[in-house]
Motif scaffolding. Structure first.
Motif, PDB file in Angstrom:
ATOM      1  N   ASN A 155      18.778  54.962 -10.903  1.00 52.50           N
ATOM      2  CA  ASN A 155      17.476  55.450 -10.370  1.00 52.50           C
ATOM      3  C   ASN A 155      16.984  57.052 -11.299  1.00 52.50           C
ATOM      4  N   LYS A 156      17.477  56.669 -12.395  1.00 50.38           N
ATOM      5  CA  LYS A 156      16.824  57.635 -13.419  1.00 50.38           C
ATOM      6  C   LYS A 156      16.078  56.848 -14.643  1.00 50.38           C
ATOM      7  N   THR A 157      15.107  57.553 -15.181  1.00 51.15           N
ATOM      8  CA  THR A 157      14.308  56.905 -16.339  1.00 51.15           C
ATOM      9  C   THR A 157      14.222  57.881 -17.404  1.00 51.15           C
ATOM     10  N   VAL A 158      14.634  57.238 -18.679  1.00 49.23           N
ATOM     11  CA  VAL A 158      14.829  58.121 -19.954  1.00 49.23           C
ATOM     12  C   VAL A 158      13.860  57.560 -21.031  1.00 49.23           C
ATOM     13  N   THR A 159      13.271  58.308 -21.640  1.00 57.56           N
ATOM     14  CA  THR A 159      12.298  57.809 -22.812  1.00 57.56           C
ATOM     15  C   THR A 159      12.493  58.596 -23.798  1.00 57.56           C
ATOM     16  N   ALA A 160      11.973  57.993 -25.080  1.00 57.74           N
ATOM     17  CA  ALA A 160      11.937  58.417 -26.404  1.00 57.74           C
ATOM     18  C   ALA A 160      11.071  57.682 -27.350  1.00 57.74           C
ATOM     19  N   THR A 161      10.450  58.343 -28.116  1.00 50.00           N
ATOM     20  CA  THR A 161       9.426  57.610 -29.116  1.00 50.00           C
ATOM     21  C   THR A 161       9.803  58.185 -30.497  1.00 50.00           C
ATOM     22  N   THR A 162       9.690  57.062 -31.399  1.00 50.74           N
ATOM     23  CA  THR A 162       9.909  57.609 -33.021  1.00 50.74           C
ATOM     24  C   THR A 162       9.076  56.789 -33.564  1.00 50.74           C
ATOM     25  N   THR A 163       8.992  56.835 -34.839  1.00 48.73           N
ATOM     26  CA  THR A 163       8.577  56.151 -35.948  1.00 48.73           C
ATOM     27  C   THR A 163       9.189  55.822 -37.271  1.00 48.73           C
ATOM     28  N   LYS A 201      27.311  60.088 -56.338  1.00 45.36           N
ATOM     29  CA  LYS A 201      26.315  61.187 -56.495  1.00 45.36           C
ATOM     30  C   LYS A 201      25.245  59.971 -56.518  1.00 45.36           C
ATOM     31  N   LEU A 202      23.816  60.269 -56.109  1.00 42.82           N
ATOM     32  CA  LEU A 202      22.848  59.597 -56.034  1.00 42.82           C
ATOM     33  C   LEU A 202      21.628  60.202 -56.558  1.00 42.82           C
ATOM     34  N   ARG A 203      20.652  59.603 -57.191  1.00 43.26           N
ATOM     35  CA  ARG A 203      19.255  60.345 -57.526  1.00 43.26           C
ATOM     36  C   ARG A 203      18.129  59.743 -56.890  1.00 43.26           C
ATOM     37  N   LEU A 204      17.061  60.378 -56.316  1.00 41.90           N
ATOM     38  CA  LEU A 204      16.141  59.981 -55.441  1.00 41.90           C
ATOM     39  C   LEU A 204      14.881  59.949 -56.409  1.00 41.90           C
ATOM     40  N   GLY A 205      13.941  59.040 -55.928  1.00 46.48           N
ATOM     41  CA  GLY A 205      12.780  58.874 -56.605  1.00 46.48           C
ATOM     42  C   GLY A 205      11.750  59.593 -56.106  1.00 46.48           C
ATOM     43  N   ASN A 206      11.807  60.789 -55.628  1.00 47.19           N
ATOM     44  CA  ASN A 206      10.960  61.713 -54.708  1.00 47.19           C
ATOM     45  C   ASN A 206      10.221  62.675 -55.369  1.00 47.19           C
ATOM     46  N   GLU A 207       9.087  63.092 -55.083  1.00 45.47           N
ATOM     47  CA  GLU A 207       8.429  63.928 -55.689  1.00 45.47           C
ATOM     48  C   GLU A 207       8.690  65.431 -55.377  1.00 45.47           C
ATOM     49  N   ALA A 208       8.656  66.354 -55.767  1.00 48.81           N
ATOM     50  CA  ALA A 208       9.032  67.745 -55.525  1.00 48.81           C
ATOM     51  C   ALA A 208       8.097  68.249 -54.289  1.00 48.81           C
ATOM     52  N   GLY A 209       9.041  68.907 -53.442  1.00 47.33           N
ATOM     53  CA  GLY A 209       8.433  69.590 -52.409  1.00 47.33           C
ATOM     54  C   GLY A 209       7.356  68.646 -51.251  1.00 47.33           C
ATOM     55  N   ALA A 210       7.950  67.390 -51.319  1.00 47.45           N
ATOM     56  CA  ALA A 210       7.240  66.242 -50.373  1.00 47.45           C
ATOM     57  C   ALA A 210       7.733  66.472 -48.932  1.00 47.45           C
ATOM     58  N   LYS A 211       6.716  66.454 -47.911  1.00 45.10           N
ATOM     59  CA  LYS A 211       7.071  66.978 -46.770  1.00 45.10           C
ATOM     60  C   LYS A 211       7.947  65.336 -45.755  1.00 45.10           C
ATOM     61  N   LYS A 212       9.081  65.434 -46.494  1.00 50.95           N
ATOM     62  CA  LYS A 212       9.816  64.204 -45.830  1.00 50.95           C
ATOM     63  C   LYS A 212      11.447  64.784 -45.361  1.00 50.95           C
ATOM     64  N   TYR A 213      11.793  63.830 -44.489  1.00 50.85           N
ATOM     65  CA  TYR A 213      13.052  64.304 -44.111  1.00 50.85           C
ATOM     66  C   TYR A 213      14.041  62.948 -44.286  1.00 50.85           C
ATOM     67  N   TYR A 214      15.254  63.350 -44.694  1.00 49.02           N
ATOM     68  CA  TYR A 214      16.287  62.259 -44.653  1.00 49.02           C
ATOM     69  C   TYR A 214      17.647  62.504 -44.182  1.00 49.02           C
ATOM     70  N   CYS A 235      18.389  57.147 -45.098  1.00 47.41           N
ATOM     71  CA  CYS A 235      17.291  56.963 -44.141  1.00 47.41           C
ATOM     72  C   CYS A 235      16.244  57.970 -44.371  1.00 47.41           C
ATOM     73  N   THR A 236      15.117  57.722 -44.511  1.00 51.62           N
ATOM     74  CA  THR A 236      13.892  58.464 -44.254  1.00 51.62           C
ATOM     75  C   THR A 236      13.645  58.535 -43.006  1.00 51.62           C
ATOM     76  N   ILE A 237      13.565  59.673 -42.310  1.00 52.55           N
ATOM     77  CA  ILE A 237      13.297  59.844 -40.940  1.00 52.55           C
ATOM     78  C   ILE A 237      12.118  60.982 -40.418  1.00 52.55           C
ATOM     79  N   ASP A 238      11.848  60.822 -39.281  1.00 50.74           N
ATOM     80  CA  ASP A 238      10.747  61.850 -38.856  1.00 50.74           C
ATOM     81  C   ASP A 238      11.106  63.168 -38.640  1.00 50.74           C
ATOM     82  N   GLY A 239      10.361  64.195 -38.334  1.00 52.15           N
ATOM     83  CA  GLY A 239      10.800  65.602 -38.348  1.00 52.15           C
ATOM     84  C   GLY A 239      11.379  65.663 -36.992  1.00 52.15           C
ATOM     85  N   ALA A 240      11.379  65.001 -35.929  1.00 49.19           N
ATOM     86  CA  ALA A 240      12.164  65.177 -34.480  1.00 49.19           C
ATOM     87  C   ALA A 240      13.617  64.866 -34.755  1.00 49.19           C
TER      88      ALA A 240
END
Length: 278
Positions: A117-125, A150-163, A223-228
C-alpha cells in the motif's frame, strides 16, 4: 561499501526517531537502482532494518528483501513492468529487471514501486558518457607488490558534469564496487584530468589497503551521472566518513531523488576500461 547502504540508511532513519520506540517506527522502502545506455534497468528493493543489539544472521537480513513489489520503469518510448528474480551477482541477491527496455543516452526514466500500500517514485536521466583516454598502473616506491591504478579523462576544464567511479577485481566477485571516495565534480577538474582509482577498504576482512596488488586485473567503470545522483553519493561518502567518528554523530539522510522512500535511482553514462598489473 555495497553492503552498507541499507544498514547506513536504516540507522540514519531510526536515529532521527530516537525518542520513539523502535518497534513502533514503520519501516521504509530502500531503492538501489540504475539504468545505463545500452543496458536494462536493475532495481533492488529492501526494507529498513530496526537497530538492535542482538546478532542477526545473513538469513535473517534476507527477510528485509522485497520480492513481491510491482516495479515499473517508464522511458521516452515505452513503459515496462519489471520481472523480479534471484541474482547471486548482486547484493542483495534479488533484482527487478527486463529484456524489453534499454537505456539511451539523453533519455529520461521514471521508476515507480508499488508495495504494501505504498508508492515510491524516482526520475533520472542517462547523461552522455565521458571518454577515458588512458589507464595505467604505477608501482608504489615503498612496496614490491602494491600499485596505484590511474586513469585520464577526455574532459574539458570546468565542465558542469558529475561522475561516479567504480571498480572490480577479476576473481573477487561480480559487482562493481564504488571507489572511496568515488564521487567527482567535473567543475573542479582540469582538462585531461588524472584520477586515482582508490580501492574500497574491506572492513570484513581487515584489509585496509587502498591500492591493488601485483597480478590483479582491475576493471573500471566510469559513470557520468546527473546532479541529483551526485548529491546522493556525495552525502553518502561524507556520512560514511563522519559516521565512523564518535565525536561528530550525524542524523541526516543523504539527499535523494526517491520520493516516498530512501535510496537512489540513477542514470549512468557508463564507459569501461581495465588495467592488468603485471
Amino acid at each position: 561499501m555495497k553492503k552498507s547502504i541499507l544498514i547506513l540508511l536504516s540507522l540514519l532513519l531510526f536515529a532521527c526517531t530516537a525518542e520513539r520506540r523502535w518497534e513502533d517506527v514503520e519501516s521504509e522502502i530502500v531503492v538501489e537502482g540504475w539504468i545505463e545506455a545500452g543496458n536494462p534497468p536493475v532495481i533492488m528493493l529492501t526494507k529498513t532494518i530496526t537497530p538492535s543489539s542482538e546478532f542477526r544472521t545473513m538469513e535473517e537480513l534476507q527477510d528485509h528483501i522485497i520480492k513481491w513489489a510491482k516495479v515499473t520503469v517508464s522511458g521516452p518510448d515505452t513503459t515496462v513492468v519489471l520481472t523480479g528474480m534471484a541474482d547471486s551477482g548482486h547484493f542483495p541477491p534479488y533484482i527487478y529487471t527486463t529484456g524489453h527496455l534499454f537505456g539511451k543516452a539523453g533519455g529520461k526514466y521514471t521508476l515507480t514501486v508499488e508495495y504494501d500500500n505504498k508508492t515510491v517514485t524516482a526520475t533520472t536521466t542517462v547523461p552522455e558518457p565521458e571518454e577515458i583516454t588512458a589507464i595505467w598502473a604505477e608501482k608504489l616506491p615503498s612496496s614490491d607488490s602494491l600499485y596505484n591504478v590511474k586513469l585520464r579523462l577526455g574532459n574539458e576544464a570546468g565542465a558542469k558534469k558529475y561522475y561516479r567511479l567504480l571498480y572490480k577485481i577479476d576473481g573477487e566477485g561480480t559487482d562493481y564496487l564504488p571507489c572511496f571516495p568515488g564521487t567527482i565534480e567535473g567543475e573542479s577538474l582540469q582538462s585531461g584530468a588524472e584520477i586515482t582509482v582508490t580501492r574500497s577498504q574491506n572492513l570484513f576482512s581487515g584489509d585496509f589497503s587502498t591500492q591493488f596488488v601485483k597480478g590483479s586485473t582491475v576493471r573500471i567503470k566510469l559513470c557520468t551521472i546527473d546532479g541529483a545522483t551526485w548529491q546522493f553519493w556525495k552525502d553518502f561518502d561524507d556520512l560514511t566518513i563522519i559516521g565512523s567518528s564518535p565525536i561528530f554523530p550525524t542524523y541526516t539522510n543523504p539527499a535523494s531523488n526517491v520520493r516516498g522512500g530512501l535510496g537512489y535511482f540513477s542514470g549512468f553514462g557508463a564507459v569501461y576500461g581495465k588495467a592488468v598489473i603485471e
